[in-house]
Write an enzyme that holds these catalytic residues in place. Structure first.
Site, mmCIF file in Angstrom:
data_model
loop_
_atom_site.group_PDB
_atom_site.id
_atom_site.type_symbol
_atom_site.label_atom_id
_atom_site.label_comp_id
_atom_site.label_asym_id
_atom_site.label_seq_id
_atom_site.Cartn_x
_atom_site.Cartn_y
_atom_site.Cartn_z
ATOM 1 N N LEU A 70 80.008 84.772 41.584
ATOM 2 C CA LEU A 70 80.294 84.065 40.344
ATOM 3 C C LEU A 70 79.011 83.691 39.621
ATOM 4 O O LEU A 70 78.058 83.202 40.225
ATOM 5 C CB LEU A 70 81.084 82.790 40.662
ATOM 6 N N ASN A 118 86.493 61.481 34.657
ATOM 7 C CA ASN A 118 86.081 60.975 35.973
ATOM 8 C C ASN A 118 86.214 59.453 36.067
ATOM 9 O O ASN A 118 86.761 58.922 37.034
ATOM 10 C CB ASN A 118 84.629 61.370 36.265
ATOM 11 N N ASP A 150 86.064 66.109 31.946
ATOM 12 C CA ASP A 150 86.306 64.790 31.378
ATOM 13 C C ASP A 150 87.304 64.011 32.236
ATOM 14 O O ASP A 150 88.182 64.602 32.871
ATOM 15 C CB ASP A 150 86.858 64.946 29.958
ATOM 16 N N HIS A 182 82.805 59.962 39.339
ATOM 17 C CA HIS A 182 81.792 60.994 39.136
ATOM 18 C C HIS A 182 81.506 61.746 40.437
ATOM 19 O O HIS A 182 81.324 62.972 40.433
ATOM 20 C CB HIS A 182 80.498 60.378 38.598
ATOM 21 N N ILE A 215 85.646 69.237 21.097
ATOM 22 C CA ILE A 215 84.700 69.998 21.918
ATOM 23 C C ILE A 215 83.379 69.263 22.144
ATOM 24 O O ILE A 215 82.537 69.738 22.912
ATOM 25 C CB ILE A 215 84.441 71.406 21.337
ATOM 26 N N ARG A 244 74.928 55.943 27.787
ATOM 27 C CA ARG A 244 75.763 55.165 28.698
ATOM 28 C C ARG A 244 74.922 54.063 29.357
ATOM 29 O O ARG A 244 73.688 54.102 29.316
ATOM 30 C CB ARG A 244 76.365 56.080 29.762
ATOM 31 N N ARG A 272 87.930 57.316 34.083
ATOM 32 C CA ARG A 272 89.301 56.829 33.916
ATOM 33 C C ARG A 272 90.133 57.079 35.180
ATOM 34 O O ARG A 272 90.971 56.268 35.568
ATOM 35 C CB ARG A 272 89.947 57.505 32.703
#
Length: 238
Positions: free
Chosen positions: A123, A14, A12, A29, A187, A63, A16
């Site tokens: 990973l 990006n 969260d 972004h 969340i 959006r 701002r």
């Protein structure tokens, strides 16, 4: 230090972050996308085995079209970059969410990425795309009902483990730690079932500025939580 096996992150801030620098939201972004690669590498070095990021939610379609189009272009580019990164770091990549809602070329790139990295032993990296947990649960229930109608499943056979097997995260351990960047403390329809006993960590740092040191802070905070007695603290009521 006790390193969490599975970390989930809500990416969260990006837009701002970009605005604070006098740049358009799409710049944020793009920088946030680059930061995903950085944190993947740092997480694996720390000993984290599973990393799941919330990249594009089912609600993100609401959006402005220009922003959604830019995000889809960024996603297409990222699929190529991620494939190269995965080959380099032996990363196993899996996309969760309703892939049917994505364009065919994106679905094809996802399939290529998942197949090419399926047997990698680095990973385990999960990307939530067109993902919403309520949608995931509804899709799981529909699949269970269908199996029931086909005689493959009876009500008596339904357990938590069986239900989990119908979710997008089938075979992936539940997150030990959830991180949300940029100051929000909710969340947002992310992994509602899977986060039942997860530790939460919220930071004001926006995602593009979230680095190795911030990840370490989150893990250090996780280490202060008492999880010796399974999934709850010794003196907790719930």
């Amino acid at each position: 230090m006790n390193v969490p096996r599975h970390v989930a992150i809500i990416l969260d801030g990006n837009g701002r972050w970009a605005k604070s620098k006098g740049m358009p939201r799409n710049y944020g972004h793009a920088q946030g996308s680059k930061n995903v690669e950085v944190i993947c590498e740092e997480a694996y070095k720390m000993g984290i085995q599973y990393l799941t990021v919330y990249a594009f939610s089912t609600e993100n379609w609401n959006r402005p079209k220009s922003e959604v189009d830019a995000l889809m272009k960024l996603l297409r580019d990222y699929m190529k970059t991620c494939l190269k990164t995965a080959e380099k770091n032996r990363m196993c990549v899996r996309v969760i969410g309703d892939k049917t809602g994505l364009d065919e070329d994106i679905r094809n790139r996802i399939e290529e990425l998942e197949q090419a990295t399926l047997h990698n032993d680095g990973l385990h990296f999960q990307i939530a795309l067109n993902y919403g947990s309520r949608d995931e649960i509804l899709r799981a229930v529909r699949a269970m009902v269908k199996d029931g109608a086909d005689g493959k499943l009876t009500p008596e056979q339904i357990t938590e483990d069986v239900f989990s097997g119908y979710l997008d995260t089938n075979g992936i351990p539940e997150p030990d730690l959830l991180i949300r960047t940029s100051g929000e403390e909710r969340i947002s329809n992310f992994l509602l079932w899977q986060l039942a006993y997860t530790e939460f960590y919220f930071t004001d740092v926006p995602w593009p500025a979230f680095n190795k040191a911030e990840l370490m802070k989150a893990v250090e905070a996780y280490n202060l939580r008492d999880r010796r007695y399974g999934k709850i603290k010794e003196d907790a009521d719930v």
